[in-house]
Enzyme design. Structure first.
Site, PDB file in Angstrom:
ATOM      1  N   HIS A  57       3.364  -2.650  -2.545  1.00 38.36           N
ATOM      2  CA  HIS A  57       2.620  -1.407  -2.767  1.00 38.36           C
ATOM      3  C   HIS A  57       3.170  -0.328  -1.857  1.00 38.36           C
ATOM      4  CE1 HIS A  57       0.443  -3.208   0.615  1.00 38.36           C
ATOM      5  NE2 HIS A  57      -0.278  -2.111   0.783  1.00 38.36           N
ATOM      6  N   HIS A  59       1.974   1.715   0.546  1.00 37.74           N
ATOM      7  CA  HIS A  59       1.557   2.062   1.916  1.00 37.74           C
ATOM      8  C   HIS A  59       2.734   2.031   2.897  1.00 37.74           C
ATOM      9  CE1 HIS A  59      -2.965   1.101   1.100  1.00 37.74           C
ATOM     10  NE2 HIS A  59      -2.655   2.353   0.805  1.00 37.74           N
ATOM     11  N   ASP A  61       3.062   1.116   5.853  1.00 36.67           N
ATOM     12  CA  ASP A  61       3.298  -0.083   6.659  1.00 36.67           C
ATOM     13  C   ASP A  61       3.908  -1.217   5.817  1.00 36.67           C
ATOM     14  OD1 ASP A  61       0.655  -0.241   5.453  1.00 36.67           O
ATOM     15  OD2 ASP A  61       0.296  -2.015   6.676  1.00 36.67           O
ATOM     16  N   HIS A  62       4.294  -0.895   4.572  1.00 36.53           N
ATOM     17  CA  HIS A  62       5.002  -1.866   3.725  1.00 36.53           C
ATOM     18  C   HIS A  62       6.322  -1.306   3.201  1.00 36.53           C
ATOM     19  CE1 HIS A  62       1.513  -4.642   3.548  1.00 36.53           C
ATOM     20  NE2 HIS A  62       0.936  -3.529   3.970  1.00 36.53           N
ATOM     21  N   HIS A 115      -6.524  -2.620  -4.063  1.00 39.22           N
ATOM     22  CA  HIS A 115      -6.182  -2.094  -2.729  1.00 39.22           C
ATOM     23  C   HIS A 115      -5.456  -0.757  -2.951  1.00 39.22           C
ATOM     24  CE1 HIS A 115      -4.983  -2.088   1.473  1.00 39.22           C
ATOM     25  NE2 HIS A 115      -3.730  -1.950   1.122  1.00 39.22           N
ATOM     26  N   ASP A 134      -1.200  -6.721   0.460  1.00 37.35           N
ATOM     27  CA  ASP A 134      -2.530  -6.509   1.044  1.00 37.35           C
ATOM     28  C   ASP A 134      -3.639  -6.793   0.031  1.00 37.35           C
ATOM     29  OD1 ASP A 134      -1.262  -5.753   3.347  1.00 37.35           O
ATOM     30  OD2 ASP A 134      -1.852  -3.646   3.266  1.00 37.35           O
ATOM     31  N   HIS A 172      -0.324  -9.173   6.382  1.00 40.48           N
ATOM     32  CA  HIS A 172      -0.803  -8.976   7.757  1.00 40.48           C
ATOM     33  C   HIS A 172      -1.294 -10.274   8.382  1.00 40.48           C
ATOM     34  CE1 HIS A 172      -1.039  -4.483   7.834  1.00 40.48           C
ATOM     35  NE2 HIS A 172      -1.157  -4.643   6.515  1.00 40.48           N
TER      36      HIS A 172
HETATM   37 FE    FE Z   1      -0.849  -3.093   5.016  1.00 41.88          FE
HETATM   38 ZN    ZN Z   2      -1.850  -1.637   2.342  1.00 45.27          ZN
END
Ligand code: FE
Ligand code: ZN
Length: 256
Positions: A57, A59, A61-62, A115, A134, A172
Protein backbone atom coordinates in the site's frame (compact mmCIF):
# COMPACT_ATOMS: atom_id res chain seq x y z
CA UNK A 1 13.87 -25.65 -7.57
CA UNK A 2 15.62 -24.11 -4.59
CA UNK A 3 13.62 -22.65 -1.73
CA UNK A 4 12.60 -19.03 -1.97
CA UNK A 5 14.77 -17.14 0.50
CA UNK A 6 13.03 -14.58 2.71
CA UNK A 7 15.08 -12.25 4.91
CA UNK A 8 13.62 -9.77 7.33
CA UNK A 9 15.00 -6.21 7.21
CA UNK A 10 14.07 -4.06 10.23
CA UNK A 11 13.41 -0.44 9.21
CA UNK A 12 12.53 2.75 11.09
CA UNK A 13 11.26 2.01 14.60
CA UNK A 14 9.04 -1.04 14.17
CA UNK A 15 8.64 -1.62 10.41
CA UNK A 16 9.72 -4.76 8.60
CA UNK A 17 10.73 -4.89 4.95
CA UNK A 18 11.46 -8.33 3.47
CA UNK A 19 14.03 -9.45 0.94
CA UNK A 20 12.58 -12.20 -1.23
CA UNK A 21 15.10 -13.97 -3.43
CA UNK A 22 15.21 -16.78 -5.93
CA UNK A 23 18.87 -17.71 -6.25
CA UNK A 24 18.26 -19.79 -9.37
CA UNK A 25 16.66 -16.96 -11.33
CA UNK A 26 18.79 -14.18 -9.86
CA UNK A 27 15.69 -12.22 -8.88
CA UNK A 28 15.52 -10.42 -5.58
CA UNK A 29 12.65 -8.25 -4.37
CA UNK A 30 12.16 -6.04 -1.36
CA UNK A 31 8.65 -5.86 0.07
CA UNK A 32 7.57 -2.49 1.55
CA UNK A 33 10.88 -0.64 1.94
CA UNK A 34 10.25 2.26 4.34
CA UNK A 35 13.71 3.59 3.78
CA UNK A 36 16.66 2.66 1.57
CA UNK A 37 19.74 2.49 3.86
CA UNK A 38 18.92 -0.70 5.83
CA UNK A 39 17.84 -2.41 2.61
CA UNK A 40 21.08 -1.44 0.84
CA UNK A 41 23.09 -2.66 3.83
CA UNK A 42 21.22 -5.99 3.86
CA UNK A 43 21.81 -6.44 0.11
CA UNK A 44 25.49 -5.50 0.38
CA UNK A 45 26.20 -7.85 3.25
CA UNK A 46 24.78 -10.75 1.21
CA UNK A 47 26.14 -9.67 -2.14
CA UNK A 48 22.61 -9.61 -3.59
CA UNK A 49 21.29 -7.34 -6.33
CA UNK A 50 17.81 -5.88 -6.12
CA UNK A 51 15.54 -6.49 -9.13
CA UNK A 52 12.03 -5.68 -7.79
CA UNK A 53 10.27 -3.52 -5.21
CA UNK A 54 6.83 -4.73 -4.09
CA UNK A 55 4.44 -2.42 -2.25
CA UNK A 56 1.33 -3.57 -0.37
CA UNK A 57 0.00 0.00 0.00
CA UNK A 58 1.01 3.61 -0.47
CA UNK A 59 1.84 4.70 3.10
CA UNK A 60 5.27 6.34 3.35
CA UNK A 61 6.48 3.80 5.89
CA UNK A 62 6.06 1.14 3.16
CA UNK A 63 7.19 3.06 0.09
CA UNK A 64 9.68 5.66 1.40
CA UNK A 65 12.65 3.74 -0.04
CA UNK A 66 11.15 3.18 -3.52
CA UNK A 67 12.76 6.06 -5.40
CA UNK A 68 16.27 5.68 -4.00
CA UNK A 69 16.33 1.89 -4.42
CA UNK A 70 14.94 2.06 -7.95
CA UNK A 71 17.57 4.63 -8.84
CA UNK A 72 20.40 2.65 -7.25
CA UNK A 73 19.56 -0.79 -8.70
CA UNK A 74 17.22 -0.14 -11.61
CA UNK A 75 14.62 -2.26 -9.80
CA UNK A 76 11.03 -2.52 -11.08
CA UNK A 77 8.43 -1.07 -8.71
CA UNK A 78 5.23 -3.13 -8.41
CA UNK A 79 2.19 -1.92 -6.49
CA UNK A 80 -1.59 -1.69 -6.47
CA UNK A 81 -2.86 -0.42 -9.83
CA UNK A 82 -5.83 1.18 -8.09
CA UNK A 83 -3.41 3.42 -6.18
CA UNK A 84 -0.98 4.13 -9.00
CA UNK A 85 -1.07 7.88 -8.27
CA UNK A 86 0.04 7.40 -4.67
CA UNK A 87 2.83 4.82 -5.14
CA UNK A 88 6.18 6.59 -5.63
CA UNK A 89 8.08 5.57 -8.80
CA UNK A 90 5.60 2.80 -9.69
CA UNK A 91 6.26 0.84 -12.91
CA UNK A 92 3.82 -2.06 -12.81
CA UNK A 93 0.31 -1.85 -11.34
CA UNK A 94 -1.31 -5.13 -10.28
CA UNK A 95 -4.87 -6.04 -9.35
CA UNK A 96 -6.56 -9.13 -8.03
CA UNK A 97 -6.25 -11.72 -10.74
CA UNK A 98 -3.28 -9.99 -12.42
CA UNK A 99 -0.67 -12.61 -13.13
CA UNK A 100 2.44 -11.64 -11.23
CA UNK A 101 5.70 -13.56 -11.35
CA UNK A 102 8.97 -12.99 -9.59
CA UNK A 103 11.33 -14.94 -11.82
CA UNK A 104 9.83 -18.42 -11.88
CA UNK A 105 7.80 -17.84 -8.68
CA UNK A 106 4.14 -17.10 -9.03
CA UNK A 107 2.41 -14.74 -6.66
CA UNK A 108 -1.29 -14.20 -6.37
CA UNK A 109 -2.38 -10.62 -5.78
CA UNK A 110 -5.23 -10.42 -3.26
CA UNK A 111 -7.08 -7.13 -2.84
CA UNK A 112 -7.61 -6.47 0.86
CA UNK A 113 -8.88 -2.89 1.20
CA UNK A 114 -9.81 -1.00 4.41
CA UNK A 115 -6.50 0.13 5.97
CA UNK A 116 -6.17 1.92 2.63
CA UNK A 117 -8.65 1.66 -0.20
CA UNK A 118 -6.24 -0.18 -2.54
CA UNK A 119 -4.21 -2.32 -0.13
CA UNK A 120 -3.05 -5.65 -1.60
CA UNK A 121 -1.33 -8.80 -0.38
CA UNK A 122 1.22 -10.82 -2.35
CA UNK A 123 0.61 -14.53 -1.78
CA UNK A 124 3.42 -16.85 -2.87
CA UNK A 125 1.35 -19.95 -2.26
CA UNK A 126 3.82 -22.41 -3.83
CA UNK A 127 6.40 -21.04 -1.41
CA UNK A 128 4.04 -20.87 1.59
CA UNK A 129 4.38 -17.14 2.22
CA UNK A 130 2.01 -14.19 2.17
CA UNK A 131 2.95 -10.53 2.63
CA UNK A 132 0.05 -8.81 4.35
CA UNK A 133 1.35 -5.25 4.90
CA UNK A 134 -0.79 -3.38 7.42
CA UNK A 135 -3.95 -5.48 7.02
CA UNK A 136 -3.24 -8.69 8.94
CA UNK A 137 -0.71 -8.38 11.77
CA UNK A 138 0.46 -11.04 14.20
CA UNK A 139 -2.52 -11.17 16.60
CA UNK A 140 -3.89 -7.91 15.18
CA UNK A 141 -5.19 -6.04 12.16
CA UNK A 142 -4.62 -2.60 10.66
CA UNK A 143 -6.50 0.56 11.45
CA UNK A 144 -9.42 1.50 9.23
CA UNK A 145 -8.10 4.63 7.54
CA UNK A 146 -9.96 4.29 4.24
CA UNK A 147 -12.57 1.62 4.78
CA UNK A 148 -15.38 0.30 6.93
CA UNK A 149 -15.40 -2.59 9.39
CA UNK A 150 -17.36 -4.59 6.78
CA UNK A 151 -14.63 -4.00 4.24
CA UNK A 152 -11.87 -5.04 6.64
CA UNK A 153 -13.78 -8.10 7.73
CA UNK A 154 -14.17 -9.13 4.08
CA UNK A 155 -10.44 -8.55 3.49
CA UNK A 156 -9.41 -10.61 6.51
CA UNK A 157 -11.83 -13.35 5.48
CA UNK A 158 -10.07 -13.59 2.12
CA UNK A 159 -6.74 -14.10 3.87
CA UNK A 160 -8.32 -16.76 6.09
CA UNK A 161 -9.02 -18.79 2.93
CA UNK A 162 -5.28 -19.35 2.51
CA UNK A 163 -3.77 -22.62 3.61
CA UNK A 164 -3.11 -22.88 7.36
CA UNK A 165 0.60 -23.55 6.92
CA UNK A 166 1.22 -20.38 4.88
CA UNK A 167 3.65 -18.09 6.69
CA UNK A 168 2.40 -14.56 7.39
CA UNK A 169 4.88 -11.69 6.93
CA UNK A 170 3.34 -8.41 8.11
CA UNK A 171 4.46 -4.79 8.03
CA UNK A 172 5.15 -4.04 11.70
CA UNK A 173 6.41 -5.54 14.95
CA UNK A 174 3.23 -4.86 16.91
CA UNK A 175 2.85 -8.39 18.24
CA UNK A 176 3.36 -7.81 21.96
CA UNK A 177 0.85 -4.94 22.19
CA UNK A 178 -1.59 -6.86 19.99
CA UNK A 179 -1.31 -9.92 22.18
CA UNK A 180 -1.93 -7.92 25.35
CA UNK A 181 -5.12 -6.59 23.81
CA UNK A 182 -6.12 -10.09 22.68
CA UNK A 183 -5.75 -11.36 26.25
CA UNK A 184 -8.30 -8.81 27.49
CA UNK A 185 -10.87 -10.43 25.17
CA UNK A 186 -9.97 -14.08 25.44
CA UNK A 187 -7.90 -14.82 28.54
CA UNK A 188 -9.05 -18.44 28.48
CA UNK A 189 -7.60 -19.15 25.01
CA UNK A 190 -4.71 -21.51 25.77
CA UNK A 191 -3.13 -21.11 22.35
CA UNK A 192 -3.10 -17.36 22.92
CA UNK A 193 -1.62 -17.66 26.41
CA UNK A 194 1.18 -19.93 25.24
CA UNK A 195 1.88 -17.82 22.18
CA UNK A 196 2.18 -14.75 24.40
CA UNK A 197 4.74 -16.52 26.55
CA UNK A 198 6.82 -17.10 23.41
CA UNK A 199 6.34 -13.54 22.20
CA UNK A 200 7.39 -12.06 25.54
CA UNK A 201 10.56 -14.15 25.48
CA UNK A 202 11.39 -13.10 21.92
CA UNK A 203 10.77 -9.41 22.55
CA UNK A 204 12.83 -9.47 25.74
CA UNK A 205 15.74 -10.47 23.48
CA UNK A 206 14.68 -7.89 20.91
CA UNK A 207 14.07 -10.73 18.43
CA UNK A 208 11.33 -10.58 15.77
CA UNK A 209 8.06 -12.46 16.27
CA UNK A 210 7.55 -12.77 12.51
CA UNK A 211 6.54 -14.85 10.60
CA UNK A 212 3.49 -16.51 12.04
CA UNK A 213 1.15 -18.72 10.02
CA UNK A 214 -2.45 -18.45 8.88
CA UNK A 215 -3.30 -21.36 11.19
CA UNK A 216 -1.69 -19.72 14.24
CA UNK A 217 -3.48 -16.46 13.48
CA UNK A 218 -6.80 -18.28 13.26
CA UNK A 219 -6.19 -19.75 16.70
CA UNK A 220 -4.89 -16.61 18.44
CA UNK A 221 -5.82 -13.41 16.55
CA UNK A 222 -9.06 -12.01 18.04
CA UNK A 223 -9.90 -10.19 14.81
CA UNK A 224 -10.19 -13.56 13.06
CA UNK A 225 -12.09 -15.10 15.98
CA UNK A 226 -15.43 -13.31 15.84
CA UNK A 227 -17.13 -16.67 16.45
CA UNK A 228 -15.37 -17.27 19.77
CA UNK A 229 -17.84 -17.77 22.64
CA UNK A 230 -15.39 -16.27 25.10
CA UNK A 231 -14.88 -13.11 23.01
CA UNK A 232 -18.64 -12.73 22.51
CA UNK A 233 -19.22 -13.17 26.24
CA UNK A 234 -16.51 -10.61 27.09
CA UNK A 235 -18.10 -8.12 24.70
CA UNK A 236 -21.64 -8.96 25.75
CA UNK A 237 -22.45 -9.63 22.09
CA UNK A 238 -23.64 -13.21 22.04
CA UNK A 239 -26.11 -12.76 19.20
CA UNK A 240 -24.33 -10.08 17.20
CA UNK A 241 -23.22 -10.59 13.59
CA UNK A 242 -19.60 -11.34 12.71
CA UNK A 243 -19.08 -7.82 11.40
CA UNK A 244 -20.58 -6.28 14.55
CA UNK A 245 -18.23 -8.27 16.76
CA UNK A 246 -15.30 -7.36 14.54
CA UNK A 247 -16.24 -3.65 14.57
CA UNK A 248 -16.51 -3.59 18.36
CA UNK A 249 -13.07 -5.17 18.77
CA UNK A 250 -11.51 -2.77 16.27
CA UNK A 251 -13.07 0.21 18.08
CA UNK A 252 -11.76 -1.01 21.44
CA UNK A 253 -8.29 -1.56 20.06
CA UNK A 254 -8.19 2.03 18.82
CA UNK A 255 -8.33 3.28 22.42
CA UNK A 256 -6.48 0.40 24.11
FE1 FE B 1 2.65 0.84 8.23
ZN1 ZN C 1 -0.01 1.58 6.61
Amino acid sequence: MTALEIELVPCLRDNYAYLVRDAGDGVCAIVDPSEAPPVRAALDSRGWRLTHILNTHHHWDHTGGNAELKEAYGATVVGPEKDRARIPAIDVGVEEGSPFALGSRRARVIEIPAHTRAHIAFAFEDDSAVFTGDTLFAMGCGRLFEGTPEMMWRSLSKLMQLNEYIRVYCGHEYTLANGRFALTLEPGNRDLVSRMREVEKLRAENAPTIPSTIGLEKRTNPFLRVQSDEIRRTLNMRDASEVEVFAEMRARKDVF
